[in-house]
Design an enzyme around this catalytic site. Sequence first.
Site, PDB file in Angstrom:
ATOM      1  CB  VAL A 227      16.309   0.296  -0.364  1.00 21.27           C
ATOM      2  CG1 VAL A 227      17.532   1.130  -0.714  1.00 21.27           C
ATOM      3  CG2 VAL A 227      15.868   0.604   1.058  1.00 21.27           C
TER       4      VAL A 227
ATOM      5  CB  THR B 154      -0.929   0.011   1.243  1.00 22.13           C
ATOM      6  OG1 THR B 154      -0.111   0.086   2.412  1.00 22.13           O
ATOM      7  CG2 THR B 154      -1.801  -1.237   1.301  1.00 22.13           C
TER       8      THR B 154
ATOM      9  CE  LYS C 100      13.337   4.553  -2.272  1.00 22.73           C
ATOM     10  NZ  LYS C 100      13.154   5.251  -3.544  1.00 22.73           N
TER      11      LYS C 100
HETATM   12  N1  HSE Z   1       8.839   6.985  -5.729  1.00 25.06           N
HETATM   13  C1  HSE Z   1       9.957   6.094  -5.587  1.00 25.06           C
HETATM   14  C2  HSE Z   1      11.061   6.545  -6.528  1.00 25.06           C
HETATM   15  C3  HSE Z   1       9.511   4.701  -5.897  1.00 25.06           C
HETATM   16  O1  HSE Z   1      10.768   7.333  -7.433  1.00 25.06           O
HETATM   17  O2  HSE Z   1      12.196   6.125  -6.373  1.00 25.06           O
HETATM   18  C4  HSE Z   1      10.509   3.649  -5.524  1.00 25.06           C
HETATM   19  O3  HSE Z   1      10.802   3.647  -4.153  1.00 25.06           O
END
Ligand code: HSE
Length: 328
Positions: A138, A82, A211
């Site tokens: 990540v 989600t 991350k």
């Molecule tokens: N929105 C994130 C990105 C998705 O653009 O890296 C992957 O975690």
Amino acid sequence: MRVALLGFGSVGQGVAKILGEKDLDLTLTAVADSKGGIIDPGGISIPEAFSRKAKSGTCGRPKLSALDIVNSDAYDILVEVTPTHIDDGEPALTHIRKALALHRHVVTSNKGPIALAHRELTDLARRQGVALRYEATVCGAIPIIHTLQHGLLGNEVKALFGVMNGTCNYILTRMEDEGLTYDQALGEAQEMGYAEKDPTYDVKGLDTALKLVILANTVWGMDAGLKDVKVTGIDLITPQAIQLAMDQETAIRLIGEAIPSKDLLRVSPRIIPRNHPLLVEGTLNALTVVTDLAGELTFIGKGAGSVETASAVIGDLLFIRERYAGRP
Ligand code: HSE
């Protein structure tokens, strides 16, 4: 093994597509999005879930919620994909806690719960004798968590740094190459399903910070949180700054850095020489790991995208199937 899938957006649809196309000895027995859910012990019809989503806006039926599925006995592994919520990690945090408490394995791409409660959740999984895997949180398709936890065993990891957000990298690349405005490039990244549901997480550097926290807590057993990361995003970068960097044979990239010996967790736009290994294009991510034995390693791969991120989820599912169901 039986899989319940919570979340039927970009990542969830990628996971469902792969489960439908490949013979992986995994049965999708439940699926839900924010508007409804469905359980079928004999196996969900994946094409029907897609067509319900297209017609009615939900892959399931309105009467069944994601939490009903978590509390059911319809699954062995919960896949929690989600959307991320930074403040409290909900509703995913509750889903994951409950599933682990019920002795179910969990695979997630959801950064909120893992960044907010890594220690609590990994301890709970260990006590319950089940797996909690989060490769997809990540760097999308790059198997960086697996590499750090398994491939680099015996190494001391001294530092990690790199491009960890596909959306920001895509925006910067499109502004450089095509002269798009920031808003046009962000709109494209949203349309392609790269951006978070709330794209300010991407462009303000918060997604990269999450991350970084997940990596630091995984590698060094830190109990770091977002508050420990100095964060600057790309939202204030002007086309003029991008042009200036290009004129000097450089480019601007959003870089996350973790150096425990300097007590440093930082996300910021940096100027990178054109021939630098971290200067990647589009949705690519690039992560350098500095170790004592293996030296410096740089991993490059798609950091966002439906099937690319689902690749990490599927890898975790098969790791669990192999380890807990004894199948090769
Ligand atoms: N929105 C994130 C990105 C998705 O653009 O890296 C992957 O975690």
